[in-house]
Every structure is written in C-alpha cells, then in structure tokens.
Write a protein that holds these residues in place. Structure first.
Motif, PDB file in Angstrom:
ATOM      1  N   GLU A  68       0.835  -1.203   0.000  1.00 47.14           N
ATOM      2  CA  GLU A  68       0.000   0.000   0.000  1.00 47.14           C
ATOM      3  C   GLU A  68       0.871   1.256   0.000  1.00 47.14           C
ATOM      4  O   GLU A  68       0.568   2.235  -0.686  1.00 47.14           O
ATOM      5  N   GLU A  70       2.318   1.821  -3.459  1.00 49.90           N
ATOM      6  CA  GLU A  70       1.302   2.353  -4.371  1.00 49.90           C
ATOM      7  C   GLU A  70       1.046   3.837  -4.107  1.00 49.90           C
ATOM      8  O   GLU A  70       0.987   4.639  -5.038  1.00 49.90           O
ATOM      9  N   GLN A  81      -6.759   4.599   0.390  1.00 52.68           N
ATOM     10  CA  GLN A  81      -5.660   3.730   0.832  1.00 52.68           C
ATOM     11  C   GLN A  81      -4.976   4.258   2.091  1.00 52.68           C
ATOM     12  O   GLN A  81      -4.408   3.489   2.852  1.00 52.68           O
TER      13      GLN A  81
HETATM   14 FE   LIG Z   1      -3.700  -1.054  -2.794  1.00 51.92          FE
END
Ligand SMILES: [Fe+2]
Length: 144
Positions: free
Chosen positions: A79, A82, A109
């Motif tokens: 995460e 990203e 996120q």
């Molecule tokens: Fe993700």
C-alpha cells in the motif's frame, strides 16, 4: 534481475489476472443489477466468487500467504509503495479530471494503511487473535 524466483513471478502474474477478473465481474454484476437484470447479476457474482478462489489458490501457490505479522507487513509495504511511488507517478501523467479518480484511491488507501497498522499493532502487542472493533463486527453480522 527479478527479486523473486521465476515460478513465483508467473504465479503472481496469474493471481493478478484472476483477481482483476473477479473485480471486473463484480462490477459487471452491479451494472446488471442496475440495469434490472438480477439473475444476470447473480451469475456474474457466482463467477466472481470462483475467480476469487482461483486468485487465492494462485497466491498461496506463489508462497505469498505466510500468516500473521508477515502478511500485514507485506500489505503495508504494498500500500505504501502504491501511495508513495506508483499512484503519484501515474497522477503526474494524467489530466486533472482523470487524476481525481486516482487521488480518491490514494485517500482511501490512507485509511486502509491506518487499519493495517492498527491490525499489526494489535497482533504484535498481545498473544492470540486481535480484538474486533464494533464497526467490523457489524459488517461481519450483515455479511452472513
Ligand atoms: Fe492497494
């Protein structure tokens, strides 16, 4: 040179394809439902569940599901990558209207990261299972 063995890389590629199909099929189901075709929606959902099962099996075969704090650390790293690297790079290359969709993903996120961090904290601070926050318990009841 890849940092993971070739067999894992290929299995992860297949996982990504099947996981994407599952999400696409759920989107198709939602569209069918909205279009007044509930049976078509149910059939899309049934196939999506089958795709989810394939994706899980592929990820396990790639030895990418290891349990406990390891899975949480992997999810947090993914995460963060990203949000900090991948999406900002894509956003810089997009017009503002299109970039907005990705900015919403980044915002969501950030919440997911907070939840993952809380899960890791709970898991590593006491033995056994983590506690279930009220909002999660409510969701579990509705899903059954
Ligand atoms: Fe993700």
């Amino acid at each position: 040179m890849s940092r993971i063995p070739r067999f894992q890389e290929h299995l992860k590629t297949a996982f990504t394809a099947e996981a994407a199909s599952a999400a696409r099929f759920r989107a198709n189901a939602a569209r069918a439902e909205g279009d007044g075709h509930p049976n078509l929606a149910r059939r899309w959902q049934r196939l999506a569940a089958a795709k989810d099962a394939l994706a899980v099996a592929l990820l396990e075969a790639a030895e990418q599901v290891r349990g406990g704090a390891t899975d949480l650390a992997d999810a947090i790293a993914e995460e963060r990558f990203e949000n900090d690297v991948l999406y900002p790079k894509l956003i810089r290359d997009l017009d503002p209207a299109t970039a907005d969709a990705l900015l919403r993903v980044v915002a969501a996120q950030k919440e997911h990261l907070r939840e993952l961090e809380a899960m890791r904290q709970a898991l590593t601070s006491a033995p056994g299972d983590v506690a279930l926050p009220a909002e999660v318990a409510d969701t579990a009841v509705r899903a059954t």
